[in-house]
Scaffold this active site. Structure first.
Site, PDB file in Angstrom:
ATOM      1  N   GLU A  47      50.451  44.379  27.240  1.00  0.00           N
ATOM      2  CA  GLU A  47      51.403  45.227  26.574  1.00  0.00           C
ATOM      3  C   GLU A  47      52.720  44.619  26.213  1.00  0.00           C
ATOM      4  O   GLU A  47      53.177  43.541  26.805  1.00  0.00           O
ATOM      5  CB  GLU A  47      51.312  46.517  27.337  1.00  0.00           C
ATOM      6  CG  GLU A  47      52.087  46.444  29.021  1.00  0.00           C
ATOM      7  CD  GLU A  47      53.338  47.494  29.125  1.00  0.00           C
ATOM      8  OE1 GLU A  47      54.110  47.768  28.051  1.00  0.00           O
ATOM      9  OE2 GLU A  47      53.508  47.615  30.235  1.00  0.00           O
TER      10      GLU A  47
ATOM     11  N   LYS B  45      55.308  53.236  39.832  1.00  0.00           N
ATOM     12  CA  LYS B  45      56.599  53.076  40.504  1.00  0.00           C
ATOM     13  C   LYS B  45      56.813  54.404  41.378  1.00  0.00           C
ATOM     14  O   LYS B  45      56.471  55.513  40.841  1.00  0.00           O
ATOM     15  CB  LYS B  45      57.558  52.763  39.332  1.00  0.00           C
ATOM     16  CG  LYS B  45      58.785  51.973  39.779  1.00  0.00           C
ATOM     17  CD  LYS B  45      59.811  51.536  38.817  1.00  0.00           C
ATOM     18  CE  LYS B  45      59.667  50.141  38.403  1.00  0.00           C
ATOM     19  NZ  LYS B  45      58.693  50.150  36.916  1.00  0.00           N
TER      20      LYS B  45
HETATM   21  N1  PSU Z   1      56.511  51.016  34.215  1.00  0.00           N
HETATM   22  C1  PSU Z   1      57.217  49.958  34.344  1.00  0.00           C
HETATM   23  N2  PSU Z   1      57.629  49.196  33.725  1.00  0.00           N
HETATM   24  C2  PSU Z   1      57.414  49.464  32.206  1.00  0.00           C
HETATM   25  C3  PSU Z   1      56.775  50.648  32.044  1.00  0.00           C
HETATM   26  C4  PSU Z   1      56.367  51.378  32.993  1.00  0.00           C
HETATM   27  O1  PSU Z   1      57.090  49.410  35.582  1.00  0.00           O
HETATM   28  O2  PSU Z   1      57.735  48.490  31.651  1.00  0.00           O
HETATM   29  C5  PSU Z   1      56.456  50.963  30.440  1.00  0.00           C
HETATM   30  C6  PSU Z   1      55.137  50.878  30.352  1.00  0.00           C
HETATM   31  O3  PSU Z   1      54.814  50.410  29.011  1.00  0.00           O
HETATM   32  C7  PSU Z   1      54.452  52.072  30.279  1.00  0.00           C
HETATM   33  C8  PSU Z   1      55.676  53.016  29.743  1.00  0.00           C
HETATM   34  O4  PSU Z   1      53.246  52.416  29.525  1.00  0.00           O
HETATM   35  O5  PSU Z   1      56.808  52.396  30.486  1.00  0.00           O
HETATM   36  C9  PSU Z   1      55.482  54.378  30.118  1.00  0.00           C
HETATM   37  O6  PSU Z   1      56.380  55.025  29.285  1.00  0.00           O
HETATM   38  P1  PSU Z   1      56.449  56.742  29.734  1.00  0.00           P
HETATM   39  O7  PSU Z   1      56.733  57.012  31.164  1.00  0.00           O
HETATM   40  O8  PSU Z   1      57.670  57.146  28.729  1.00  0.00           O
HETATM   41  O9  PSU Z   1      55.096  57.113  29.314  1.00  0.00           O
END
Ligand code: PSU
Ligand code: MN
Length: 306
Positions: free
Chosen positions: A26, A160
């Site tokens: 990604e 996380k």
């Molecule tokens: N968690 C991490 N690092 C990241 C992300 C999540 O530790 O960079 C990124 C990933 O691309 C994940 C996105 O798909 O954040 C999720 O975002 P949201 O919580 O807005 O759905």
């Protein structure tokens, strides 16, 4: 399999044509998850780890409205600059494509693009999940329903602790997404190996993981699987440091009223500052660890299914 919106890096197209294993990666982690220049260095390092472990890497992004399957050096640099690059979830894909815009693909968008391209395994750092306080905010990452819809296995270091890990595991169960702890009984919490929650299934080998995926898809059980791969012990963030920084960052998020897609990048960058860069070092190590496992899994899956 191919469609008009996909644009393959030649190496990736060749690998797919020859039936060789490809690992999807990604790109939100590059554009919005890590600072420059560590983001670009990490993006290159993980591609080289993928190659060393027998697969062709395909970093996914949306550039000029094309769904890119594999990026060249210039494109990785451009993503790393973060300029004019939005954080793209699956719902943003039609808008970006129709208007020929750029976006870094989250896990949600990446599993959709990987599925369109016929790639079966993806690696990332951590997945999105159910946020703390979701009973009020409804903030649940689109990563979860998109993994339920797309036939792509996602290797991650758990989720996380900015998230509500218990609720995230419940939601994954509701969606019917298998969750395997790789060589662990505990669902990992990204910077640390143990979130305090058990994994529904423990799997100790790549062969077993590949066998589970083969069985799942052979039965036409749609959707992916989460492979939770804990950060190596020597790279864990001290628990106290992780907890203090996380609660401070969450408090600032609330005070500043930051919501929606900005929440995760804000929390990541605050935790990095509050741990004086320690969290970034751990982050890079766990991504490398996931890419290695993802590569080995893609190789094994391709061996038993071809
Ligand atoms: N968690 C991490 N690092 C990241 C992300 C999540 O530790 O960079 C990124 C990933 O691309 C994940 C996105 O798909 O954040 C999720 O975002 P949201 O919580 O807005 O759905
Ligand atoms: Mn969200």
């Amino acid at each position: 399999m191919l469609n008009d919106y996909l644009e393959f890096l030649p190496q990736v197209a060749e690998a797919i044509d020859r039936g060789q294993p490809v690992l999807a990666l990604e790109s939100t982690i590059i554009a919005h998850g890590m600072p420059y220049p560590q983001n670009v260095e990490t993006a290159r390092e993980v591609e080289s780890i993928a190659r060393q472990n027998g697969v062709i890497p395909a970093t996914l992004a949306i550039l000029g409205g094309k769904l890119k399957v594999g990026l060249n050096d210039k494109e990785i640099d451009f993503l790393g600059s973060g300029e004019g690059i939005s954080k793209a979830s699956s719902r943003d894909l039609p808008f970006l494509v129709a208007n020929k815009l750029n976006g870094a693909a989250t896990v949600a968008a990446s599993v959709r693009i990987a599925a369109m391209a016929g790639i079966k395994v993806m690696a990332t750092g951590g997945i999105g999940g159910v946020h703390r306080g979701a009973e009020k905010t409804f903030d649940i990452s689109a990563d979860l329903p998109e993994i339920a819809r797309s036939d792509v296995a996602v290797v991650c270091a758990g989720a996380k602790s900015i998230l509500d890990i218990g609720l995230t595991l419940e939601y994954l169960e509701t969606l019917g997404i298998p969750v395997a702890g790789y060589q662990t009984d505990h669902f990992p919490a990204f910077f640390t190996r143990n979130s305090g929650f058990e994994v529904p299934q423990r799997v100790d080998s790549v062969e077993e993981l590949a066998g589970i995926l083969k069985a799942k898809w052979a039965m036409n059980l749609k959707g992916g699987m989460i492979i939770a791969n804990p950060i190596p012990k020597e790279h864990e963030l001290p628990l106290k440091m992780a907890e203090t920084a996380t609660s401070q960052a969450l408090q600032e998020l609330e005070e500043q009223g930051i919501k929606g897609k900005a929440a995760t990048p804000f929390l990541l960058s605050r935790i990095e500052a509050l741990t004086k860069g320690e969290s970034l070092r751990s982050n890079i190590k766990l991504v490398c660890n996931n890419v290695k496992l993802g590569a080995l899994l893609a190789v094994e899956l391709s061996r038993i299914t071809s």
